[in-house]
Design an enzyme around this catalytic site. Structure first.
Site: not given
Length: 411
Positions: A166, A306, A317, A335, A340, A399
């Site tokens: 991502c 994010h 975050e 998002k 996402h 990831f």
């Protein structure tokens, strides 16, 4: 403090977007600014424990690309070609007249042509090997995203795909900027694309506990930073940015959305899918981006976070953003509207960040009703917030522990 961008001099001169919020920059930006989420039940996922997604609406590849082109491309490439054509037209650049040897393509993708792989695997099992398409491999390969974009616009310079989950789109933009700074290219198409809303991928994400389970009300399932969040909603999309050196853009009288003045990347080296709970990895990337831009944390006016809507990720975050930037920047996660889009996220959100700087507005975080008490940020909720914006940050985590941060400044 207004940062000096001449040292880097890389401008965004064109944008192309294909997202769950709409096909095209205007449609996507209008929906994101309105804060209206897009998650809905997905017929392609019928019968699965998670049967909803944020899919691009009314996308007809044959109509948009021509059937002879569309049938050769997996959906993740189709989305990107449409976005790239919009971006080039927006930038006022014509591939028929440019020196293609000075044009590069750096784009992000993580899962490749899952639609093709799953469809052809079913054909192999249910019919026979002779019925499997001879285009299966070239349609499914991740690198073909860059390959087909280069073919479509005759870009003869370096082309490659970043595969950092991502964070792929953000890393692509950072690397594209480096090609311009090094004098290797004069124009770079940078961004990302992903379309992996297939039964196999969605089931895998659901089994690992990443997805929201709000089947009874999909529209409210993507709720970044909300106390009731329970996972992300998988989406798809493509974002392509045209990057040029500012001196070149000015010389040809091009309009400029914003300048990319800082980039930082790091790796957690902590866990395959769970971010370092201290946020140390993302903090290194963010501080590196700020140092690269030559600005102080207090100069940042806006953050497109994010913010995926996962219980652990959002808190991690939020804490690092507060620790590095304080409570001054207006923070949002788009998002909540788009879901996402995985490897496309960083590119799509960089485009939204550039549009925020251009228009002086921060979109709201959709579905954010009750802020998690562990989160202490100046979150924009309800409706868009108008504000003078000079510097903005876009953050991406993926990831594998991949982290990336971009710093943009008003043009």
């Amino acid at each position: 403090m207004t940062p000096s961008t001449e040292r880097f001099g890389v401008s965004i001169t064109g944008l192309g977007l294909v997202t769950a919020a709409g096909i095209g920059v205007r449609a996507s930006w209008d929906r994101v600014r309105s804060g209206r989420p897009t998650a809905t039940r997905d017929p392609e996922l019928d019968g699965l424990p998670v049967d909803f997604s944020c899919r691009v609406p009314d996308f007809d590849a044959g109509e948009l690309l021509g059937r002879s082109t569309a049938w050769r491309l997996d959906r993740f490439t189709q989305l990107a070609v449409v976005a790239a054509r919009e971006a080039l037209a927006d930038a006022g650049l014509d591939p028929e007249t440019w020196d293609g040897t000075r044009v590069g393509v750096i784009v992000g993708n993580s899962l490749g042509g899952t639609t093709t792989w799953e469809r052809q695997h079913r054909t192999l099992l249910e019919e026979s090997p002779s019925q499997v398409s001879p285009l299966t491999v070239p349609m499914g390969m991740s690198n073909m995203l860059a390959g087909h974009l280069a073919i479509d616009c005759r870009a003869l310079g370096p082309s490659m795909v970043t595969a950092t989950a991502c964070a792929s789109g953000s890393n692509a933009i950072g690397l594209a900027r480096d090609l311009l700074r090094a004098g290797i290219c004069d124009v770079v198409l940078a961004g990302g694309s992903e379309s992996a809303l297939t039964p196999g991928t969605i089931t895998g994400l659901q089994r690992m506990g990443g997805l929201s389970g709000r089947r009874e009300d999909p529209l409210t399932a993507s709720r970044p930073f909300d106390a009731g969040r329970d996972g992300f909603v998988a989406g798809e999309g493509a974002g392509i940015l045209v990057l040029e050196r500012t001196t070149d853009a000015r010389a040809r009288g091009a309009a400029r959305y914003a300048e990319v003045i800082g980039f930082g990347a790091s790796t957690d080296a902590h866990h395959a899918t769970t971010p370092d709970p201290t946020g140390a990895g993302m903090e290194r990337a963010l501080r590196a981006a700020l140092a690269d831009a030559g600005i102080a944390p207090q100069d940042v006016d806006h953050v497109n976070a994010h913010g995926t809507s996962t219980p652990i990720g959002d808190v991690t975050e939020a804490r690092l953003l507060r620790r590095v930037l304080g409570d001054r920047p207006l923070v949002t996660s788009t998002k909540g509207v788009t879901g996402h889009p995985l490897a496309a996220a960083g590119a799509v959100e960089a485009a939204f960040t550039a549009l925020a700087l251009r228009d002086g507005v921060v979109p709201p975080t959709a579905n954010l009703e009750t802020v998690d008490p562990e989160i202490d940020l100046a979150l924009v909720t309800g409706q868009q917030a108008a504000a003078p914006l000079e510097v903005a940050v876009s953050t991406s985590l993926g990831f594998g522990g991949h982290n990336a941060a971009l710093v943009l400044a008003a043009a």
